[in-house]
Enzyme design. Sequence first.
Site, PDB file in Angstrom:
ATOM      1  CG  ASN A   1      -4.331  -1.020  -8.911  1.00  0.00           C
ATOM      2  OD1 ASN A   1      -4.729  -1.170 -10.070  1.00  0.00           O
ATOM      3  ND2 ASN A   1      -3.090  -0.643  -8.633  1.00  0.00           N
ATOM      4  CB  CYS A   2      -4.239   3.425  -4.952  1.00  0.00           C
ATOM      5  SG  CYS A   2      -4.446   2.717  -3.309  1.00  0.00           S
ATOM      6  CG  MET A   3       1.066   3.934  -4.990  1.00  0.00           C
ATOM      7  SD  MET A   3       2.101   5.173  -4.171  1.00  0.00           S
ATOM      8  CE  MET A   3       3.536   4.180  -3.752  1.00  0.00           C
ATOM      9  CB  THR A   4      -0.976   0.116  -0.405  1.00  0.00           C
ATOM     10  OG1 THR A   4      -1.889   1.158  -0.041  1.00  0.00           O
ATOM     11  CG2 THR A   4       0.448   0.646  -0.399  1.00  0.00           C
ATOM     12  NE  ARG A   5      -6.064   2.295   1.546  1.00  0.00           N
ATOM     13  CZ  ARG A   5      -6.840   2.966   2.388  1.00  0.00           C
ATOM     14  NH1 ARG A   5      -8.127   3.077   2.158  1.00  0.00           N
ATOM     15  NH2 ARG A   5      -6.323   3.521   3.469  1.00  0.00           N
TER      16      ARG A   5
END
Length: 476
Positions: free
Chosen positions: A27-31
């Site tokens: 994951n990243c910050m939003t995905r």
Amino acid sequence: MATIDNAMIHSLIQHLGGKSNIQSVTNCMTRLRVTLHDSSVVDKDELKKIQGVLGVVEADEQLQLILGPGKATKAAEMMKASLGDNMSSPSLQEIARTQKQQIKSAQTSSIHQFFAKFATIFTPLIPGFIGAGLLLGLATVLQQAFVAGVENPNAFLVDLIAYMKVFSKGLFSFLSILIGYNAAKAFGGSGVNGAILASLFILGYNPEATKGIYSGLSNFFGLTIDPRGNIIGVLIAAIVGAKVERWVRKFIPDSLDMALTSTVTLLIMGCFTFLFIMPIGVYLFNGMSWLFSNLNGNPLGTAVLAGLFLISVMLGIHQGFVPVYFALVETQGFNALFPVLAMAGAGQVGAALALYFKANKGAVLRDQIKGAIIPGFLGIGEPLIYGVTLPRVKPFITACIGGAAGGFTIGLIAYLGFPMGLNTVFGPSGLLAIPLMTSPNGVLPAIATYLLGTVVAYATGFITTYFFATKDVDLS
């Protein structure tokens, strides 16, 4: 507002093709980023219907689910726990099918994939940029308010300001090494080799210099060493170094890999860096600085940059601007491009608010906007892009127009002799960026300029969407 729970994770796994189809989860910050064995069995339409999924994006071999800040991390942890040891190894047929898909993807979107790798280089550094930038911004405000011009300033306050600034100095002094490490890893090499090559740009080559760390080299076999080129040179050296390392490894026996691969790679790349990359990096760095410095001082140029930025986010190539940020900080002392591009997010917020007021009470669209608007105000625009404006097309266009208006405003003020920018390479956008603004005229004028541009972008995005982008648009 949707919550991340076991039922949602179960639905995600089901429509992703089941546990056996999931190869890895990150994951990243939003995905939520899911790597699959076979993307053809994924039911994207059903995924989009799941409450809390704001959008579905295909990038490289990954399927990316837009969930929003904080939620992506929780979803990744819960999905990993649910999958456990069930992430099975693919069959021979699955491997062949995956390889075919990857080759086809590489043939059609190699440029997109190249820029996508920039996310893996710079995204891990963003929290540090934000933290050091916020501390520097607060320290600058305190200095201008209570120390500058004061005959006998408070000693504790002076020490506190120096303490808050030291983190930014540390970050920028050795940032090239962090970037070299991440870049080498992103392109398939050893991170430590990238860090070592990056250090060549930090070391000094003048034995009489009183600053910096002397390398012990005053020339390279009689040739002058010019370590300028900054981040551009570091990126080129680390990326090429990763390719060379992989090539060298083919000729090194496995038993000698640990001892010889890095040794040979560094010898080759050190020579290549001194002879070619450093000189080329200087020209690229100066050219990039000149181009974007002139665009930033031109209101039409800033309008175009801000207006097109949402499209670059949609295409996943917006990380390509990061080297430009470094060039601007190096030449101007601040990042004048970042606040211009941040206007794109403000235009998006204005467009979303217009859709909210146009939609009927109880509409699903209103609930979607409620969940995404606060992150939008704070500079996290992906939920609004993929969940609200982009699926409806017209509001996405008017959001771009709103961003262009905000960018024009900031560019016009810079053209009139009042440039401003971010006090660090990268930071939060939206309202969180306010304390990070700086300018040659002081912090407060910079903040005022940024707020004015933001308000103009909000208003333009709202007005153009409300009056021109809701006809024949789904507001349910």
